[in-house]
Design a protein around this motif. Structure first.
Motif, PDB file in Angstrom:
ATOM      1  N   TYR A   1     -12.936  36.335  -3.362  1.00 40.85           N
ATOM      2  CA  TYR A   1     -14.260  36.459  -3.968  1.00 40.85           C
ATOM      3  C   TYR A   1     -15.292  36.911  -2.929  1.00 40.85           C
ATOM      4  O   TYR A   1     -16.069  37.836  -3.172  1.00 40.85           O
ATOM      5  CB  TYR A   1     -14.675  35.113  -4.583  1.00 40.85           C
TER       6      TYR A   1
ATOM      7  N   LEU B   1     -15.329  40.662  -9.656  1.00 40.87           N
ATOM      8  CA  LEU B   1     -15.923  39.398  -9.196  1.00 40.87           C
ATOM      9  C   LEU B   1     -15.946  38.357 -10.311  1.00 40.87           C
ATOM     10  O   LEU B   1     -15.645  37.183 -10.072  1.00 40.87           O
ATOM     11  CB  LEU B   1     -17.343  39.622  -8.675  1.00 40.87           C
TER      12      LEU B   1
ATOM     13  N   ARG C   1     -11.175  31.241  -9.813  1.00 40.89           N
ATOM     14  CA  ARG C   1     -11.524  30.345  -8.706  1.00 40.89           C
ATOM     15  C   ARG C   1     -12.081  29.030  -9.247  1.00 40.89           C
ATOM     16  O   ARG C   1     -11.688  27.942  -8.803  1.00 40.89           O
ATOM     17  CB  ARG C   1     -12.531  31.031  -7.793  1.00 40.89           C
TER      18      ARG C   1
ATOM     19  N   ASP D   1     -13.981  34.951  -9.984  1.00 38.46           N
ATOM     20  CA  ASP D   1     -14.774  33.724 -10.020  1.00 38.46           C
ATOM     21  C   ASP D   1     -14.289  32.779 -11.116  1.00 38.46           C
ATOM     22  O   ASP D   1     -14.248  31.563 -10.920  1.00 38.46           O
ATOM     23  CB  ASP D   1     -16.254  34.040 -10.203  1.00 38.46           C
TER      24      ASP D   1
END
Length: 160
Positions: free
Chosen positions: A129, A66, A73, A70
């Motif tokens: 995500y 994650l 992202r 992230d």
């Protein structure tokens, strides 16, 4: 191939490549073996220890994934927003009247090289995500359930 189909396919492939067993039923992928959630009260202390280790390990691995997803992202979103702002400004100069923001955005994505790809990349990372977070939350719940049972047993047996 539509953006949606491309994004879903890429996310499904990433989830399969992570090789994390699924808890219970999963309609999204049959390529990963399910991790059957045991009847906890029937397990021995040793078996509970093995499950808490397994659930905790997958939870930690998913949290690392994650964080990685992230960061990618966030970077992709920043790059997209910056490029979109610049493109919208350049396009707006050519209009005699101030166009709507929606019109500028659509035109900018349509005519600016790489902007649509950045948007697709962001949507893919955002979808990934959310999917990984859901799996992580499943493992977190499983870990907490086993942990509570271990604590309860220990308290009942006077080990605290």
């Amino acid at each position: 191939m539509s953006w949606k189909t491309q994004i879903e396919g890429n996310v499904d492939r990433f989830m399969d490549e992570m090789n994390v067993p699924i808890i219970g039923l999963d309609d999204e992928s049959k390529s990963r073996e399910p991790l059957v959630f045991p009847k906890l009260d029937a397990l021995t202390d040793q078996e509970l220890s093995e499950y808490i280790t397994k659930f905790g390990g997958y939870k930690a691995y998913l949290e690392g994934q994650l964080a990685y997803i992230d960061s990618r992202r966030s970077l992709t979103e920043e790059l997209f927003d910056e490029a979109l702002g610049k493109a919208m400004f350049r396009i707006s100069v050519g209009y005699p009247k101030k166009p709507t923001k929606e019109l500028l955005r659509a035109e900018a994505i349509e005519v600016t090289s790489g902007l649509a790809e950045l948007r697709i990349d962001f949507l893919e990372l955002d979808t990934l995500y959310k999917r990984v977070m859901g799996v992580r939350d499943s493992y977190k719940s499983a870990y907490e359930a086993v942990s509570r049972l271990v604590s309860l047993r220990a308290a009942m047996n006077g080990r605290f």
